[in-house]
Design an enzyme around this catalytic site. Structure first.
Site, PDB file in Angstrom:
ATOM      1  N   HIS A 163      40.145  11.116  37.209  1.00 22.99           N
ATOM      2  CA  HIS A 163      40.276  12.122  36.152  1.00 22.99           C
ATOM      3  C   HIS A 163      40.478  11.457  34.786  1.00 22.99           C
ATOM      4  O   HIS A 163      39.990  11.957  33.763  1.00 22.99           O
ATOM      5  CB  HIS A 163      41.454  13.067  36.440  1.00 22.99           C
ATOM      6  CG  HIS A 163      41.113  14.138  37.442  1.00 22.99           C
ATOM      7  ND1 HIS A 163      42.063  14.871  38.097  1.00 22.99           N
ATOM      8  CD2 HIS A 163      39.920  14.607  37.885  1.00 22.99           C
ATOM      9  CE1 HIS A 163      41.473  15.740  38.911  1.00 22.99           C
ATOM     10  NE2 HIS A 163      40.177  15.593  38.796  1.00 22.99           N
TER      11      HIS A 163
ATOM     12  N   HIS B 286      41.578  10.178  42.467  1.00 22.52           N
ATOM     13  CA  HIS B 286      41.437  11.143  41.378  1.00 22.52           C
ATOM     14  C   HIS B 286      42.355  10.876  40.187  1.00 22.52           C
ATOM     15  O   HIS B 286      42.069  11.359  39.087  1.00 22.52           O
ATOM     16  CB  HIS B 286      41.672  12.573  41.887  1.00 22.52           C
ATOM     17  CG  HIS B 286      40.498  13.125  42.658  1.00 22.52           C
ATOM     18  ND1 HIS B 286      40.009  12.537  43.802  1.00 22.52           N
ATOM     19  CD2 HIS B 286      39.711  14.213  42.442  1.00 22.52           C
ATOM     20  CE1 HIS B 286      38.984  13.247  44.256  1.00 22.52           C
ATOM     21  NE2 HIS B 286      38.782  14.269  43.452  1.00 22.52           N
TER      22      HIS B 286
ATOM     23  N   GLU C  41      32.967  11.838  47.073  1.00 19.64           N
ATOM     24  CA  GLU C  41      33.990  12.676  47.723  1.00 19.64           C
ATOM     25  C   GLU C  41      33.916  12.522  49.248  1.00 19.64           C
ATOM     26  O   GLU C  41      34.922  12.585  49.942  1.00 19.64           O
ATOM     27  CB  GLU C  41      33.833  14.147  47.326  1.00 19.64           C
ATOM     28  CG  GLU C  41      34.148  14.457  45.864  1.00 19.64           C
ATOM     29  CD  GLU C  41      35.655  14.523  45.542  1.00 19.64           C
ATOM     30  OE1 GLU C  41      36.491  14.195  46.403  1.00 19.64           O
ATOM     31  OE2 GLU C  41      35.974  14.902  44.395  1.00 19.64           O
TER      32      GLU C  41
ATOM     33  N   HIS D 250      31.908  13.877  37.862  1.00 20.96           N
ATOM     34  CA  HIS D 250      33.184  13.803  38.591  1.00 20.96           C
ATOM     35  C   HIS D 250      33.156  12.762  39.723  1.00 20.96           C
ATOM     36  O   HIS D 250      34.036  11.913  39.825  1.00 20.96           O
ATOM     37  CB  HIS D 250      33.512  15.190  39.150  1.00 20.96           C
ATOM     38  CG  HIS D 250      34.757  15.235  39.968  1.00 20.96           C
ATOM     39  ND1 HIS D 250      36.010  15.065  39.424  1.00 20.96           N
ATOM     40  CD2 HIS D 250      34.947  15.403  41.315  1.00 20.96           C
ATOM     41  CE1 HIS D 250      36.926  15.147  40.385  1.00 20.96           C
ATOM     42  NE2 HIS D 250      36.303  15.345  41.545  1.00 20.96           N
TER      43      HIS D 250
ATOM     44  N   GLU E 126      48.891  22.946  48.204  1.00 18.67           N
ATOM     45  CA  GLU E 126      49.115  21.590  47.691  1.00 18.67           C
ATOM     46  C   GLU E 126      50.578  21.303  47.350  1.00 18.67           C
ATOM     47  O   GLU E 126      50.911  20.868  46.255  1.00 18.67           O
ATOM     48  CB  GLU E 126      48.221  21.322  46.470  1.00 18.67           C
ATOM     49  CG  GLU E 126      48.056  19.837  46.206  1.00 18.67           C
ATOM     50  CD  GLU E 126      47.004  19.516  45.168  1.00 18.67           C
ATOM     51  OE1 GLU E 126      45.831  19.796  45.403  1.00 18.67           O
ATOM     52  OE2 GLU E 126      47.386  18.989  44.118  1.00 18.67           O
TER      53      GLU E 126
ATOM     54  N   ASN F 220      43.541  14.015  46.700  1.00 22.63           N
ATOM     55  CA  ASN F 220      43.346  13.509  45.338  1.00 22.63           C
ATOM     56  C   ASN F 220      43.179  11.987  45.316  1.00 22.63           C
ATOM     57  O   ASN F 220      43.238  11.376  44.245  1.00 22.63           O
ATOM     58  CB  ASN F 220      44.528  13.910  44.445  1.00 22.63           C
ATOM     59  CG  ASN F 220      44.595  15.418  44.268  1.00 22.63           C
ATOM     60  OD1 ASN F 220      43.572  16.093  44.252  1.00 22.63           O
ATOM     61  ND2 ASN F 220      45.806  15.948  44.170  1.00 22.63           N
TER      62      ASN F 220
ATOM     63  N   ARG G 261      42.289  42.112  40.089  1.00 20.49           N
ATOM     64  CA  ARG G 261      43.379  41.372  40.759  1.00 20.49           C
ATOM     65  C   ARG G 261      42.945  40.748  42.075  1.00 20.49           C
ATOM     66  O   ARG G 261      43.753  40.467  42.952  1.00 20.49           O
ATOM     67  CB  ARG G 261      44.609  42.250  40.968  1.00 20.49           C
ATOM     68  CG  ARG G 261      45.161  42.794  39.665  1.00 20.49           C
ATOM     69  CD  ARG G 261      46.579  43.269  39.812  1.00 20.49           C
ATOM     70  NE  ARG G 261      47.052  43.781  38.543  1.00 20.49           N
ATOM     71  CZ  ARG G 261      46.948  45.044  38.164  1.00 20.49           C
ATOM     72  NH1 ARG G 261      46.410  45.927  38.971  1.00 20.49           N
ATOM     73  NH2 ARG G 261      47.405  45.423  36.996  1.00 20.49           N
TER      74      ARG G 261
ATOM     75  N   LYS H 218      38.934  18.422  55.998  1.00 17.82           N
ATOM     76  CA  LYS H 218      39.576  19.159  54.897  1.00 17.82           C
ATOM     77  C   LYS H 218      40.205  20.453  55.398  1.00 17.82           C
ATOM     78  O   LYS H 218      41.298  20.834  54.958  1.00 17.82           O
ATOM     79  CB  LYS H 218      38.572  19.434  53.765  1.00 17.82           C
ATOM     80  CG  LYS H 218      39.251  20.078  52.573  1.00 17.82           C
ATOM     81  CD  LYS H 218      38.468  20.019  51.301  1.00 17.82           C
ATOM     82  CE  LYS H 218      39.268  20.699  50.187  1.00 17.82           C
ATOM     83  NZ  LYS H 218      38.548  20.754  48.928  1.00 17.82           N
TER      84      LYS H 218
ATOM     85  N   ARG I  52      48.215  18.035  51.066  1.00 16.31           N
ATOM     86  CA  ARG I  52      46.925  18.250  50.389  1.00 16.31           C
ATOM     87  C   ARG I  52      46.744  17.320  49.195  1.00 16.31           C
ATOM     88  O   ARG I  52      45.615  17.053  48.774  1.00 16.31           O
ATOM     89  CB  ARG I  52      46.789  19.726  49.971  1.00 16.31           C
ATOM     90  CG  ARG I  52      45.407  20.050  49.430  1.00 16.31           C
ATOM     91  CD  ARG I  52      45.147  21.525  49.301  1.00 16.31           C
ATOM     92  NE  ARG I  52      43.816  21.760  48.767  1.00 16.31           N
ATOM     93  CZ  ARG I  52      43.216  22.933  48.708  1.00 16.31           C
ATOM     94  NH1 ARG I  52      43.829  24.012  49.153  1.00 16.31           N
ATOM     95  NH2 ARG I  52      42.006  23.053  48.193  1.00 16.31           N
TER      96      ARG I  52
ATOM     97  N   LYS J 156      40.357  26.372  46.146  1.00 17.85           N
ATOM     98  CA  LYS J 156      40.765  26.057  44.770  1.00 17.85           C
ATOM     99  C   LYS J 156      39.714  26.613  43.825  1.00 17.85           C
ATOM    100  O   LYS J 156      38.514  26.349  43.996  1.00 17.85           O
ATOM    101  CB  LYS J 156      40.862  24.540  44.568  1.00 17.85           C
ATOM    102  CG  LYS J 156      42.184  23.940  44.968  1.00 17.85           C
ATOM    103  CD  LYS J 156      42.268  22.496  44.510  1.00 17.85           C
ATOM    104  CE  LYS J 156      43.578  21.863  44.923  1.00 17.85           C
ATOM    105  NZ  LYS J 156      43.613  20.416  44.597  1.00 17.85           N
TER     106      LYS J 156
HETATM  107  N1  GLY Z   1      39.466  18.736  45.949  1.00 18.05           N
HETATM  108  C1  GLY Z   1      40.769  18.580  46.454  1.00 18.05           C
HETATM  109  C2  GLY Z   1      41.341  19.831  47.050  1.00 18.05           C
HETATM  110  O1  GLY Z   1      40.629  20.780  47.285  1.00 18.05           O
HETATM  111  O2  GLY Z   1      42.515  19.879  47.278  1.00 18.05           O
END
Ligand code: GLY
Length: 354
Positions: free
Chosen positions: A245, A241, A184, A257, A230, A238, A120, A220, A234, A142
């Site tokens: 994507h 993206h 990025e 990517h 997010e 994207n 956990r 960031k 946040r 993430k």
């Molecule tokens: N790669 C975008 C984020 O970490 O929110």
């Protein structure tokens, strides 16, 4: 060496400098309560860096076990995750022990997810070895694996205990892998400020990577501190993206990517300008900067195919989709549009004017 604090819960720091793989034991000694570390590497990073990382950790008194999986996005699935979890259990890692992700985005996402669900949740450390992981994926907590239905569809938020970025690792990257991270980084420049963006126009990624990574990480960190899960701001990260994507999906995930994000950023920049959402001319500057960093600025996939792929993305919410759009360098905004407006938007930016 640069040190960027990330004031999340729990807080941690991003350390950036040459040779950190040889100092990781010393740095982690006071940060990690347990004495056992499972290093997760892939078949690229293991042979290159595992020896130095293991030696540094053992010199600092850690007991180290290591798991290596086949490099590539194709490994980022339940099978590898399950293998990693079984490995952690066989090694009898306890709740005070830690995982260390030694690699690029795939390794960081998957080792982080394993750490998030094993017992956990146990601590993990990110040691990004690609530019993409250094400027983006290693910071912010993430973690994920891919499902057959799409990328990153199963995951968790778990902030790392530390991010240690050894800039010497970037020197072994093939040019196309380096360029992948540049996408990025340029995205971050468009989001954050004129000064950072101008560095990419001047080729600073090659001459001053430590400074560039630190500025990307600092930007960031601020976003993640304000919106860890997010819910709002946040989503700006994207940028590029939604179409990016879609391009990855249309390519059967063969397009890297960052390359897909670059083409997606070019599309959304042209579309924003064509639709009058930008403060003035902007798209040509972004597109020129991407091209100068050896990145694609257009896509072979039709607007119809891209719109269909984008609408199965997790950024869709019911009949609407939220898209990050550039207004000027250093200022982007979120626009929520009905799904039927996505195709005209992509068409507006897909048209190649260069
Ligand atoms: N790669 C975008 C984020 O970490 O929110």
């Amino acid at each position: 060496m640069e040190r960027i604090p990330v004031r999340t819960s729990p807080p941690y720091a991003v350390e950036i400098g040459p040779g950190l793989r040889r100092q990781c034991g010393e740095i982690l000694n006071s940060l990690l309560p347990g004495r056992r570390i499972a290093v997760i590497a892939d078949t690229h990073t293991g042979p290159l860096y595992l020896g130095a990382v293991r030696e540094s950790l053992e010199d600092a008194g850690f007991s180290v076990c290591a798991y290596t999986f086949p490099a590539g996005e194709g490994s980022k699935n339940f099978t590898t995750l399950s293998d990693i979890l079984e490995f952690l259990a066989r090694q009898r890692l306890t709740r005070t022990d830690s995982v260390l992700a030694l690699g690029g985005g795939v390794t960081g996402d998957m080792a982080g997810f394993a750490a998030a669900v094993y017992l956990r949740g146990i601590r993990y450390v990110q040691m990004p070895t690609t530019l993409l992981a250094a400027v983006d994926s290693s910071v912010g907590g993430k973690t994920a694996i891919d499902l057959q239905a799409g990328k990153n569809l199963a995951g968790a938020f778990l902030q790392p205990a530390a991010v240690l970025c050894d800039t010497e690792c970037l020197s072994t990257l093939p040019p196309e892998v380096f360029a992948d991270g540049a996408a990025e980084a340029i995205k971050t420049g468009v989001l954050s400020d004129e000064g950072l963006f101008a560095l990419f126009e001047d080729g600073a990624l090659h001459t001053a990577p430590e400074q560039v990574i630190a500025r990307c990480a600092a930007y960031k960190a601020g976003v993640v501190e304000r919106d860890e899960r997010e819910q709002g701001e946040r989503k700006l990260l994207n940028l590029g993206h939604t179409v990016g994507h879609a391009i990855e999906k249309c390519s059967g995930y063969t397009m890297p990517h960052g390359h897909a994000v670059a083409a997606g950023l070019a599309v959304i920049a042209r579309a924003s300008e064509a639709l009058g959402w930008t403060a003035g001319p902007l798209a040509d500057r972004i597109v020129r900067c991407l091209a100068a960093n050896r990145l694609p600025i257009r896509t072979e996939y039709s607007p119809e195919a891209l719109a269909e792929a984008a609408l199965s993305d997790k950024k869709r919410a019911g009949d609407a989709i939220t898209i990050a759009v550039p207004v000027e360098i250093g200022r982007c905004t979120l626009k929520t549009i009905p799904v039927e407006e996505l195709l005209p938007l992509i068409r507006a930016g897909w048209q190649v004017r260069e």
